[in-house]
Enzyme design. Sequence first.
Site, PDB file in Angstrom:
ATOM      1  N   ASP A  95       0.739  -1.124   0.030  1.00  0.00           N
ATOM      2  CA  ASP A  95       0.108  -0.137   0.079  1.00  0.00           C
ATOM      3  C   ASP A  95       0.823   1.380  -0.169  1.00  0.00           C
ATOM      4  O   ASP A  95       0.448   2.193  -1.099  1.00  0.00           O
ATOM      5  CB  ASP A  95      -0.482  -0.416   1.752  1.00  0.00           C
ATOM      6  CG  ASP A  95      -2.148   1.219   0.867  1.00  0.00           C
ATOM      7  OD1 ASP A  95      -2.524   0.579  -0.211  1.00  0.00           O
ATOM      8  OD2 ASP A  95      -2.506   1.476   1.822  1.00  0.00           O
ATOM      9  N   GLY A  96       2.080   1.117   0.696  1.00  0.00           N
ATOM     10  CA  GLY A  96       2.108   2.494   1.154  1.00  0.00           C
ATOM     11  C   GLY A  96       3.405   2.432  -0.031  1.00  0.00           C
ATOM     12  O   GLY A  96       3.883   4.007  -0.733  1.00  0.00           O
ATOM     13  N   THR A  97       3.961   1.498  -0.908  1.00  0.00           N
ATOM     14  CA  THR A  97       4.601   1.931  -2.945  1.00  0.00           C
ATOM     15  C   THR A  97       3.320   2.488  -3.649  1.00  0.00           C
ATOM     16  O   THR A  97       3.911   3.423  -4.045  1.00  0.00           O
ATOM     17  CB  THR A  97       5.465   0.372  -3.160  1.00  0.00           C
ATOM     18  OG1 THR A  97       6.086  -0.082  -1.958  1.00  0.00           O
ATOM     19  CG2 THR A  97       5.741   0.792  -4.182  1.00  0.00           C
ATOM     20  N   ASP A 118       1.210 -10.461   4.309  1.00  0.00           N
ATOM     21  CA  ASP A 118      -0.105 -10.276   4.954  1.00  0.00           C
ATOM     22  C   ASP A 118      -0.965 -10.851   4.049  1.00  0.00           C
ATOM     23  O   ASP A 118      -2.296 -11.125   5.256  1.00  0.00           O
ATOM     24  CB  ASP A 118      -0.280  -9.002   5.849  1.00  0.00           C
ATOM     25  CG  ASP A 118       1.468  -8.656   6.307  1.00  0.00           C
ATOM     26  OD1 ASP A 118       1.865  -9.049   7.139  1.00  0.00           O
ATOM     27  OD2 ASP A 118       1.612  -7.159   6.801  1.00  0.00           O
ATOM     28  N   GLN A 264       9.672 -15.981   8.929  1.00  0.00           N
ATOM     29  CA  GLN A 264       7.603 -15.239   7.434  1.00  0.00           C
ATOM     30  C   GLN A 264       8.333 -15.164   6.735  1.00  0.00           C
ATOM     31  O   GLN A 264       8.000 -14.774   5.782  1.00  0.00           O
ATOM     32  CB  GLN A 264       6.842 -14.814   8.761  1.00  0.00           C
ATOM     33  CG  GLN A 264       6.424 -15.762  10.091  1.00  0.00           C
ATOM     34  CD  GLN A 264       5.800 -14.949  10.414  1.00  0.00           C
ATOM     35  OE1 GLN A 264       4.181 -14.814  10.941  1.00  0.00           O
ATOM     36  NE2 GLN A 264       5.578 -14.024  11.268  1.00  0.00           N
TER      37      GLN A 264
HETATM   38  O1  F6P Z   1       3.343  -5.778   6.168  1.00  0.00           O
HETATM   39  C1  F6P Z   1       4.767  -6.915   6.636  1.00  0.00           C
HETATM   40  C2  F6P Z   1       4.771  -7.322   8.140  1.00  0.00           C
HETATM   41  O2  F6P Z   1       5.952  -8.251   7.698  1.00  0.00           O
HETATM   42  C3  F6P Z   1       4.153  -6.740   9.138  1.00  0.00           C
HETATM   43  O3  F6P Z   1       3.502  -8.497   8.892  1.00  0.00           O
HETATM   44  C4  F6P Z   1       5.285  -6.482  10.158  1.00  0.00           C
HETATM   45  O4  F6P Z   1       3.855  -5.706  11.168  1.00  0.00           O
HETATM   46  C5  F6P Z   1       5.856  -5.731   9.533  1.00  0.00           C
HETATM   47  O5  F6P Z   1       5.740  -6.029   8.024  1.00  0.00           O
HETATM   48  C6  F6P Z   1       7.357  -5.400  10.160  1.00  0.00           C
HETATM   49  O6  F6P Z   1       7.789  -4.426   9.685  1.00  0.00           O
HETATM   50  P1  F6P Z   1       9.323  -3.887   9.845  1.00  0.00           P
HETATM   51  O7  F6P Z   1      10.137  -5.073   9.028  1.00  0.00           O
HETATM   52  O8  F6P Z   1       9.617  -3.127   9.507  1.00  0.00           O
HETATM   53  O9  F6P Z   1       9.634  -5.031  10.959  1.00  0.00           O
END
Ligand code: F6P
Length: 336
Positions: A95-97, A118, A264
Amino acid sequence: MTGGGDAPGLNGIIESASRVLLKQNIEVVGILDGFEGIFAGRTKPITLESIIGIHSQAGTFLGTSNKSKVMGRSDEFQKNFAAMKLDGLIAAGGDGTFKGLRELAPDLNIIGVPKTIDNDLQGTEITFGYDTACTVVSDAVDSLRATANAHHRVMVVETMGRSAGWIALGGGLSSYADVILIPERPFSREKLAQFLTNAHAAGKPGMVMVVSEAAKAIGEDAVFSENKASSTGIRFGGIGERMARWIEENSPWEARHVVLGHLQRAHYPTTTDRFLTASMGAMAASLVLKGQWNRAVVYRNGLVTDAPINDIQGAPREVAPDHRWVKLCEALGIFI
Ligand code: F6P
């Protein structure tokens, strides 16, 4: 260009789209590190030799970033992009991109490929990376069941997912976890304590609970990690540990917790994600070849197809509280 957090399958999109375009003698240029590569003019030419086989690896061959400040930098972005002399941009991102691209260059020729482990983007039934994330969760549950049974404990597994419970639900269901807690269905502490106590009384050797990072009890808020400053807004974390402590205080079980975190995202893509990204990358390339810009590559009704790019933007696509997988959990005796 790949933007936002990495997801297994990004390299599959790069390899697939590039193969199709290079075969048609189209010059392909990789933008490095997401928006940062455009602001700093960092690119690399993509050749067949450089991308063959990358589909099997996690991460992204091009690098990514989710910390770019985009507000007010539209002129700089457009000037730099024009200097690259590109006909258009295939962007795999979340979404951010896409929000960033709309803000920075509303008239740019774009093909969007929705990406997130997600699985919560609008306009597509599945995002690549999701199957791999679920596989990491289900492998963990399968393994942890052995130690849970050996020690007669509840093992609590905390998953990612932000405000959507797809990863906990898909990973927990496919491994028949005993309890799955997702944000879309705030849980009753009373009912959960009863469920755990009954299972103990019935002689269950051990239990595994999967809890999504933003899961919460009825009437309570989600748990945030100490450091709330995140590029992606709210940073969840800590519910797994809290649930383990709560289980020991409110049921006869001993409990431990495991946070799966970035494992994950770091796993090599599953075959399902490889099929998906091979198809999605090729679809992105075919839209480029047809000059059909401002489209998104999506998965609908069992097929990879395309849709207006605006379709993949908007609020996170969350699990409907009565989703068929929720009903399946209930039918299987899983607490959800
Ligand atoms: O949106 C993907 C995701 O992996 C989320 O599930 C998680 O909350 C977040 O990104 C973690 O982000 P970062 O890599 O900034 O810790």
